[in-house]
Write an enzyme that holds these catalytic residues in place. Structure first.
Site, PDB file in Angstrom:
ATOM      1  N   SER B 146      12.943  -9.886   0.642  1.00 35.40           N
ATOM      2  CA  SER B 146      13.295  -8.742  -0.193  1.00 35.40           C
ATOM      3  C   SER B 146      14.775  -8.403  -0.089  1.00 35.40           C
ATOM      4  O   SER B 146      15.445  -8.744   0.884  1.00 35.40           O
ATOM      5  CB  SER B 146      12.478  -7.524   0.226  1.00 35.40           C
ATOM      6  OG  SER B 146      12.994  -6.994   1.434  1.00 35.40           O
ATOM      7  N   GLU B 167      18.233 -15.553  -0.028  1.00 32.01           N
ATOM      8  CA  GLU B 167      17.657 -15.614  -1.358  1.00 32.01           C
ATOM      9  C   GLU B 167      16.866 -14.336  -1.491  1.00 32.01           C
ATOM     10  O   GLU B 167      15.810 -14.180  -0.876  1.00 32.01           O
ATOM     11  CB  GLU B 167      16.766 -16.846  -1.491  1.00 32.01           C
ATOM     12  CG  GLU B 167      16.433 -17.125  -2.938  1.00 32.01           C
ATOM     13  CD  GLU B 167      15.242 -18.035  -3.062  1.00 32.01           C
ATOM     14  OE1 GLU B 167      15.174 -19.040  -2.331  1.00 32.01           O
ATOM     15  OE2 GLU B 167      14.369 -17.708  -3.868  1.00 32.01           O
ATOM     16  N   CYS B 204       9.821 -16.278  -6.946  1.00 28.58           N
ATOM     17  CA  CYS B 204      11.198 -15.772  -7.049  1.00 28.58           C
ATOM     18  C   CYS B 204      11.787 -16.061  -8.417  1.00 28.58           C
ATOM     19  O   CYS B 204      12.772 -15.451  -8.805  1.00 28.58           O
ATOM     20  CB  CYS B 204      12.076 -16.357  -5.951  1.00 28.58           C
ATOM     21  SG  CYS B 204      11.741 -18.068  -5.608  1.00 28.58           S
TER      22      CYS B 204
END
Lengths: 442, 442
Positions: B146, B167, B204
C-alpha cells in the site's frame, strides 16, 4: 575562482568540457543510451526517454567549466536525455555561467529548440532551493557540492518523490601495502603529494585518507610526505568558505586525536591561502571512531593512518562509509597478493571506483567510468555522474510500449534502426540491425 | 488467501513464478545483466555487482507465489545480483512463505551457498520495519504494497541513504477514444469487466479509472459496464483489510462527488465478499480535484469519467500522477489519430507502460517489460520490478576498476568472455567476443 587561466582552465578544463559536450551530443544522436529493448514475441518494446519535466542542475565551486550548471556534465546529461534544464549558477563564478548560458542560448536557437530549454537562476534563498527540487513540475535534480547542502536537498526531493542525484563528499582512501612501500615508497609519496595539491586539493577525488603499514617504512613514508607538504607554497583557494571548512576540519581532526605533522599554520600572501596540511593517526585510534576521520576535507588536508598489520588495514576498509574512489598500491612482483586479497573485498563495496597503483584524481570521460559510489559519497550506488551513455540515463524514465501500433512508436523502437549506429537489445541479442515485426498474437 | 487453487494458483501463478525463477537463474549464469563495460584505451572496466549487504524484501498480499518475499520477483532479482535476502512474510500467507523458505533453504544447500543467504521474518512491529530498512547493515529494500506503508518505509530508508524500490499504487487509466467507442464499445466494456474482476480486482494493474467521451455512445458504454458489474457474483477478497479499503474508497469517491451506478452494497455469502462497484463522474468535476479520483482502489471498484471532448481527455491525462500503466483504445481504421496524437504525449510521461487497445492486467516477464512508473506508482521512474535483466540491476552497485591488474579483475571484466553467452560493451561495441588487453599507457 583563483584557478589559473593556464594551464588549468584554458588547456585542461575547457577542452575536457568541450570533449564532454561533444560526447553527450554524439550519444544523443546515436541513441544507444536509451537502451531500446524489443521483445517481438511478447509485443513489448521499451526504452529510456525524457522525464516529462525540467531537471534542476546545481553545480559546484571547483570546476567552473566541466561541472558548471550550464555546460557541465550533469547539464549535458540532462539535456541529452531530452529534458529542459533549470540551472543554478554557483556564486563563485556567476559571470562564467552567464557566458556559458549565452552560448547555450545561441546553440538552442541554432538547433531550433525552445529557448526555455535552458534557464538560469543566479541565486535563491536556501528555502527556495528546497521548494524548487520538491516542486511538482520539476522532474529531477542534480547536485554537486557539500554534504550538508546535499542532504538538505535530498530530504526535500525524497519527500516529494523526485529523483535527486548527489555528488557530495569523499575521502578517497588510499591503501599502501607493505611490499609497495618497500619497493617504491618515495615515488608513492610524490604521487600522493601531487594528487593532494592538484587544484589546491579542491578536487572531489583528492586522497584525504591514506593507510600505510606502521613501522620504519611507514614512518619514513610519513616523513617524506611531510617534507613535500612543508616545502610547498601555500595555494590560493576558491574562496573564504573553503578556508573556513579546512580550519574546521583541522580542529575536528585535532580534537579527535590526530596528530598534526605539517601545515596547519596561517598562510601569508594575497587571497585565501592554505598551507598543505598533514595529520597522522594510529589505526587503532581510527577504528575507535571511524566516522570522525573519513569526512572530506576540501583542500590540501590529508590524514595518514598507520595500520598495525594487514588485518587492521582490512578492518579500516570495513569501517569506511561510501566513497567515490579507493586505491590499493601493491608490490609489482606479487609480494602483496595475500594482503590485497584480504583488503579488496572490504574496500570494493565501499567505493565506486577501485584503483590499482594510482591516485584517484583525474576522472576520464569514458563509458566505463564510475564517478559515483555508495552513500554518502552520492545518493545511490547505481549511477555515475561522468561517462556516457550511463550518466544520461539518470535523467530518463523507463517507457514500455505494449502492443503499441508500429507507426506510433518512437523511432528508437520501430523495426528499422533509426540511426544505423544505435545498439538495441532485440529478442535477447544486442544488435545494430533491424527488428523483425511483432508476432501477431502477443 | 481465498484465491482459487485452480486455475489461479496451480495453473497460472505457480508456473509463472517458476518461469520467473528460471529466467533469473539464467540471467545470473549468463551475466549479461551486469552490463560489463570495457574501455581498453582508458584502462577502465566497470560492471554492476552486489551491494555489499542484504536486501530486505517485503511482499504483498495478492500474489502468494509470484511476488512472495521468498521466491517472488524481487527475491529472485536481489539474489541474482549476488545479495543475501532478508524476507518479510506477508501475514496473509505465512505458511506458503514458510514452504517457499524451506525450498529456498534446500536450494541454497544444493548450490553450496551460505545458509544465511535467505532469512525469513514472519512479523515485526511497524517501528521495527522502519528501523530495519534504515539499518546500516542493510543495503537496500524492495517493497510491494500500500501507499501509506510504502511512503513510511521510503522516508526511513531515504533518511538513511539506503535505496528502496517501491511498488505502491496505480489507478491504471484507460482512455477510450470516440472512434473505438463507436466501433467496438461493447467489446471494450467486456474487456474492462474481465480486467476489473480478475482476481477480484486485487491486481496492481487493475483499471480503476476509465475515460470515455461524453454523449450517447459514452452513456451506452457506462450502461453496458454497469450491467456486467451488476450481473457478477460478489467475489471473495484476500481479507478484511481489503474490504475496509474498498469501503473507504467508496466513501471518498461519493464524498468527492462521483455517482455510484453499480455495487456499493453489502455482499452476502461466506468470506469477505464484495460486489463489483462502479462510479461515474463528469470530466470537469475530475479536473477540479484530480488527486481525489486517481487513488488506487484495491478490488473491483472503478470510476468512469465522461470527457467533454479530446481536449478534456488530454487535460485529464495531464492532471494524472504517476501510474504503472495507461491504455488508449482507438479506432482500428485510423479515425482517432488526431485525438491519439493530442493525448499520447500527456499520458506517456505519467505511466511506465503504455498500451494500445488492451487492458493492463497481465504482466509478461520480458526484458522489454516495465512494471514500474513515475512516483507515486513507484519511488523512481527508471526501474522495473518485472523482467530480466533490468529488474536485477536495481539491487546492484556500479563498480569501476581503474587500471586494476588483469588477474584481479572479476571474471566478467577479464579479456575472455566468462560465459560465452554474456554480452559486454567493449570499446563502444556490444559483443559476445573477448576484449583486447588494455593499452599499456592509459
Amino acid at each position: 575562482t583563483a584557478l589559473p587561466a593556464e594551464p588549468r582552465l584554458g588547456s585542461v578544463e575547457l577542452p575536457r568540457t568541450l570533449d564532454q559536450l561533444r560526447k553527450a551530443a554524439a550519444a544523443c544522436r546515436d541513441r544507444t543510451w536509451s537502451r531500446a529493448t524489443i521483445d517481438t514475441k511478447a509485443g513489448l518494446r521499451s526504452m529510456y526517454g525524457p522525464l516529462g519535466g525540467p531537471v534542476v542542475v546545481m553545480g559546484p565551486n571547483n570546476f567552473p567549466f566541466a561541472y558548471n550548471a550550464v555546460g557541465g556534465g550533469d547539464f549535458a546529461s540532462a539535456l541529452a536525455a531530452g529534458n529542459p534544464v533549470i540551472a543554478k549558477a554557483h556564486p563563485g563564478h556567476p559571470a562564467t555561467t552567464r557566458i556559458l548560458a549565452e552560448a547555450a542560448r545561441e546553440a538552442l536557437d541554432g538547433a531550433g529548440l525552445p529557448p526555455a530549454s535552458v534557464q538560469l537562476l543566479y541565486h535563491f534563498e536556501q528555502q527556495d532551493g528546497l521548494r524548487l527540487v520538491a516542486h511538482p513540475a520539476v522532474a529531477a535534480t542534480a547536485f554537486t557540492g557539500s554534504r550538508p547542502s546535499g542532504l538538505a536537498l535530498k530530504a526535500a526531493a525524497d519527500e516529494a518523490g523526485r529523483p535527486i542525484y548527489l555528488e557530495m563528499s569523499s575521502a578517497n582512501p588510499v591503501f599502501v601495502l607493505p611490499g609497495a612501500l618497500d619497493e617504491r615508497g618515495d615515488g608513492i609519496a610524490v604521487e600522493l603529494f601531487e594528487s593532494c595539491t592538484l587544484a589546491a586539493g579542491q578536487m572531489c577525488t583528492k586522497p584525504g585518507l591514506v593507510i600505510v603499514p606502521d613501522g620504519p617504512a611507514g614512518l619514513a613514508f610519513v616523513d617524506r610526505v611531510k617534507t613535500t607538504f612543508e616545502a610547498a607554497e601555500p595555494a590560493v583557494l576558491l574562496g573564504a568558505r573553503v578556508l573556513e571548512g579546512l580550519r574546521e576540519a583541522e580542529a575536528r581532526l585535532a580534537r579527535s586525536g590526530a596528530e598534526l605533522v605539517a601545515g596547519g599554520r596561517t598562510a601569508t600572501g594575497t587571497g585565501f591561502r592554505y598551507n598543505p596540511t598533514l595529520f597522522v593517526l594510529p589505526g587503532r585510534e581510527f577504528l575507535k571512531n571511524p566516522s570522525a576521520f573519513q569526512i572530506e576535507s576540501f583542500g590540501t588536508l590529508s590524514l595518514i593512518v598507520k595500520a598495525a598489520d594487514a588485518a587492521e588495514m582490512a578492518a579500516i576498509a570495513a569501517s569506511l562509509e561510501g566513497h567515490l574512489t579507493g586505491s590499493i598500491y601493491s608490490h609489482a612482483g606479487g609480494r602483496d597478493e595475500a594482503a590485497y586479497a584480504a583488503l579488496e573485498p572490504a574496500l570494493r563495496v565501499k567505493v565506486g571506483r577501485l584503483l590499482n597503483d594510482g591516485m584517484p584524481t583525474g576522472v576520464a570521460v569514458s563509458p566505463a567510468m564510475n564517478h559515483g559510489g555508495p552513500y554518502p559519497a552520492t545518493g545511490h550506488p547505481g549511477f555515475t555522474a561522468v561517462g556516457f551513455p550511463a550518466a544520461i540515463t539518470r535523467f530518463a524514465a523507463l517507457r514500455c510500449y505494449d502492443r503499441v501500433r508500429p507507426d506510433r512508436l518512437p523511432p528508437e523502437l520501430r523495426d528499422e534502426n533509426p540511426t544505423g549506429s544505435m545498439w538495441r537489445f532485440i529478442d535477447g541479442v544486442w544488435t545494430r540491425g533491424p527488428a523483425g515485426g511483432d508476432a501477431t498474437t502477443p
